[in-house]
Design a protein around this motif. Structure first.
Motif, PDB file in Angstrom:
ATOM      1  N   TYR A 197       0.673  -1.277  -0.033  1.00  0.00           N
ATOM      2  CA  TYR A 197       0.087  -0.005  -0.089  1.00  0.00           C
ATOM      3  C   TYR A 197       0.818   1.284  -0.119  1.00  0.00           C
ATOM      4  N   LYS A 205       3.912   1.388  -0.830  1.00  0.00           N
ATOM      5  CA  LYS A 205       5.026   1.531  -1.722  1.00  0.00           C
ATOM      6  C   LYS A 205       4.091   1.884  -3.179  1.00  0.00           C
ATOM      7  N   ALA A 206       2.813   1.490  -3.454  1.00  0.00           N
ATOM      8  CA  ALA A 206       2.085   1.873  -4.408  1.00  0.00           C
ATOM      9  C   ALA A 206       1.802   3.439  -4.459  1.00  0.00           C
ATOM     10  N   LEU A 207       1.839   3.913  -3.177  1.00  0.00           N
ATOM     11  CA  LEU A 207       1.613   5.465  -3.269  1.00  0.00           C
ATOM     12  C   LEU A 207       2.966   6.303  -2.875  1.00  0.00           C
ATOM     13  N   ASP A 208       3.858   5.469  -2.695  1.00  0.00           N
ATOM     14  CA  ASP A 208       5.218   6.123  -2.409  1.00  0.00           C
ATOM     15  C   ASP A 208       5.287   6.993  -1.157  1.00  0.00           C
ATOM     16  N   LEU A 209       4.870   6.240  -0.278  1.00  0.00           N
ATOM     17  CA  LEU A 209       4.747   6.849   1.125  1.00  0.00           C
ATOM     18  C   LEU A 209       5.579   6.155   2.105  1.00  0.00           C
ATOM     19  N   SER A 210       6.478   6.861   2.900  1.00  0.00           N
ATOM     20  CA  SER A 210       7.259   6.501   3.913  1.00  0.00           C
ATOM     21  C   SER A 210       6.500   5.928   5.083  1.00  0.00           C
ATOM     22  N   PRO A 255       1.174  11.409  -1.162  1.00  0.00           N
ATOM     23  CA  PRO A 255       0.972  10.317  -2.144  1.00  0.00           C
ATOM     24  C   PRO A 255       1.840  10.734  -3.474  1.00  0.00           C
ATOM     25  N   ASN A 256       1.989   9.803  -4.364  1.00  0.00           N
ATOM     26  CA  ASN A 256       2.764  10.223  -5.575  1.00  0.00           C
ATOM     27  C   ASN A 256       1.568  10.608  -6.604  1.00  0.00           C
ATOM     28  N   SER A 282       6.720  11.951   9.445  1.00  0.00           N
ATOM     29  CA  SER A 282       7.173  11.089   8.660  1.00  0.00           C
ATOM     30  C   SER A 282       6.387  10.732   7.377  1.00  0.00           C
ATOM     31  N   LYS A 334       7.060  14.307   2.583  1.00  0.00           N
ATOM     32  CA  LYS A 334       8.270  14.718   2.031  1.00  0.00           C
ATOM     33  C   LYS A 334       8.136  16.251   1.973  1.00  0.00           C
TER      34      LYS A 334
END
Lengths: 462, 462
Positions: free
Chosen positions: A277, A279-284, B213-214, B357, B360
């Motif tokens: 989840y 990774k798909a949204l590029d969230l840390s 989100p990306n 966190s 970004k």
């Protein structure tokens, strides 16, 4: 394999071509340039219903776009199912982000759709999904007939808030009378994990404006001495969540109904990877209300999100201005039994109350929508669970969606019937976005599953 | 009445016409369409200096627009004064808000200017004010000559950040060497209350971007489960002020020099009505740092203001989106001895530190400017106080301006001389805005006052 499988297999090509044909009609209800196409789509849908074997098919006019109606009454003593869907679609823009023309459907393979997916506006939302019901109806008619009464109500204004559906329903209570409403306009948890949507969130949407000085000011000459409307707005918005990410609007949670442990356990069993989840949204990291899982935060809990904010100088470079005002669009997703009108009022009262005396505040409500829930003990739900489990060979799970379909509450109020949300789409199908698509397999799984639902539901009602 | 008054009275018409002629040249430095006019203005200024009696007059080219130089060296043993001003002007837009064409000066009476005011772009900033020095110089030359050495440096890029003035000053230290710099490019407290600007604030300007989100997300499906960049940005910005409206950036106040009680008392004696201030801006209340007056908040205290903010859907109606990112422009006004580069770094460090966190953060610095102050014990200040008091018949008060003139620090660094800000404009003259104007009376009061300043300054330096 069911008694319908061979017929569906034998007509696969045609059933697919008919959908592609329907997808070629740009029935965009939001853009008047397309109104002719919207009307054209209504006519095509009516024709398909007739051919499939429906009686009293009509393109019923409304103050807006028409509603396509059709029915098959086999026995008044048998239960009656109202199938709802919509033939209108979202606008295609941003058109430049489409990899193929939105109204020239093509089939391409994707990771999630190895058998291929139909790429076109409306492929999943909702032409592909409501058309499954037309084809499933045809399939039943060609294989011994429908096990109970069926009515179709396919509208053309869902993407613009079903502006006139209420008008139509109120004037046709008799004709639309039913025991349950069956809808495929939602998604499943995953490609191989059938699920039934048991709840939708409601919506309260407001626009706020914070006004300070009566004109833009030089930030050098006035900075520090007058309240900056943007700074004040950020402080007011920030205060709407507490340190546990709970919403601070007084009375906001008062009417929130607890969700049964059984349902929460069912939701917890849904396959979900927090890592994927993020990774798909590029969230840390994810975010949300303390004490709830990500799935719960996005479905059974109410939220408050700023959907847009603007104020001051937003061009290139630096301008040292103190804006006269700042604005924001704020929406709250609601859960049973929160009432949109009441929540909007609570927000307005709260927001006006927290405004410092150095600014003026204006709160303007937009449309709202009531939350909706169908219990997992409803015969329509049990029928859906049974039908999906047969075709997918896997237990179907209950699932709450965070989205809203405001019209469902109207159906329940006017027709006294619950809606069963048996959808076959995937979150990744990009509805409302460029490159919307719908799996060819999902389309046919739907056509296979729907007749089984009718059988199971008729059994349940005996 | 001074020994210059009769000459000025006798040449009033011509001195006014010459200014109007200069104002007809649209010397807009920001717009390349006008570069020919900017050069033309430089030539006209040089011609006026020559006619007034200046020697070695030149239109000195730079990588940008030229600097007009001229001088009158009467005796190397006498003190030397460098007069600084600029012949370029701000763009006139929004042109539609002008009640008369910006480059066709006309004289109209206003409440604050019963003797009439010159309406034109640049009337006050700075053509009207620097030209007073040219006319005062002419007046002195026609009435016994200047009491000390005079140099003129009139640039053409002040409205675009004096891009090349540093370049010019560094290459002409000898030629520009002086004991003090005299500038009329600021304002007075009121039409009958002379004042001298003893300090200007510095500036640190940054642009911040908060990314979640990306891609934009559906607020129904993701709302409550992912950090909303707009909500997060509002929380981060809100936290930049504490409950006393003090700025929370660590180390922000460390280098702020205290202002002497004497100067604060002087400021407190300035005629100021909080009621009128609020009325003029239609504010029910002012705002600012605890423990300071409105005048102090806007001049001797540092500030942090959001100059612009944007994110998400800002069109008409309601869109339920969670934006991928949100941005804001934030500027800080600085006071002695805060260093813009250091403050910008402190802000960047702090802002990145407070970011949760789940997002970004990106901080991009824009140009900055150093704060500036000239003590009221400086001979140039005493000369200004004496000269203004004579012409206005009222004690001149020290005043801090909240604005910034970054070039002053460069003068001090490169030429080792302080700047005296003896301005004759009013806050209400609408510089940088439509309908900029300058009082005819203010113009001639300046021409009367400047020769008296030269006499007083020469006396002070004996």
């Amino acid at each position: 394999m069911s008694k319908y499988s061979s017929y569906i297999a034998g007509n696969k090509e045609r059933m697919l071509d008919e959908l592609l044909e329907l997808l070629r009609i740009p029935s965009v209800s939001a853009d008047s340039d397309y109104s002719e196409d919207v009307h054209k789509a209504a006519g095509v849908v009516a024709e398909h219903l007739r051919k499939a074997g429906a009686d009293n098919v009509e393109v019923a006019s409304t103050p807006g776009f028409p509603v396509v109606y059709g029915e098959k009454i086999v026995d008044p003593k048998l239960p009656t199912v109202l199938v709802y869907g919509h033939y209108d679609v979202q606008p295609a823009d941003p058109i430049e982000l489409w990899t193929s023309p939105p109204f020239e459907p093509i089939i391409k393979k994707t990771d999630l759709h190895p058998e291929g997916a139909i790429f076109a506006r409306g492929a999943c939302d909702d032409k592909g999904q409501f058309f499954m019901h037309v084809k499933a109806f045809e399939t039943m008619m060609q294989n011994g007939g429908v096990p109970c009464n069926v009515k179709f109500m396919i509208e053309g204004e869902e993407e613009v808030g079903s502006a006139n559906l209420g008008w139509f329903v109120e004037r046709n209570r008799e004709k639309l009378s039913c025991d349950v409403i069956l809808i495929s306009d939602t998604g499943m948890i995953g490609p191989d994990q059938p699920s039934i949507t048991t709840g939708l969130r409601g919506l309260s949407y407001v626009e706020v404006k914070v006004t300070g000085p009566n004109r833009d000011l030089h930030s050098g000459l006035y900075g520090g001495a007058v309240a900056n409307p943007i700074n004040i707005l950020t402080q007011m918005i920030a205060s709407l969540h507490d340190e546990h990410n709970r919403i601070t609007v007084e009375g906001f949670y008062d009417k929130v109904l607890p969700v049964s442990d059984e349902e929460r356990e069912g939701m917890a069993r849904a396959p979900f990877s927090l890592e994927e989840y993020k990774k798909a949204l590029d969230l840390s990291d994810v975010w949300g209300e303390e004490g709830y899982s990500t799935i719960e935060r996005a479905s059974i809990r109410p939220t408050l999100d700023v959907n847009g904010i603007w104020g001051g100088y937003i061009g290139k470079g630096a301008k040292t201005v103190i804006a006269s005002y700042a604005e924001a669009k704020i929406s709250m997703r609601l859960v049973p039994d929160q009432d949109p009108a009441e929540i909007t009022q609570l927000f307005k009262t709260h927001f006006e109350k927290i405004a410092p005396s150095s600014v003026k505040v204006q709160v303007t409500p937009h449309h709202g929508g009531e939350p909706y829930v169908t219990g997992i003990d409803h015969p329509g739900y049990r029928a859906a669970a049974s039908a999906m489990s047969q075709t997918f060979g896997k237990e179907a799970l209950p699932m709450r969606s965070g989205g809203s379909i405001p019209i469902l509450s109207l159906f329940e109020r006017e027709l006294g019937a619950k809606s069963i949300l048996m959808g076959f789409g995937l979150d990744s199908d990009a509805i409302h976005s460029p490159n919307e698509h719908y799996g060819v397999k999902n389309y046919f799984m739907g056509i296979e599953t729907i007749p089984l639902w009718f059988e199971a539901y008729t059994e349940e009602m005996k």
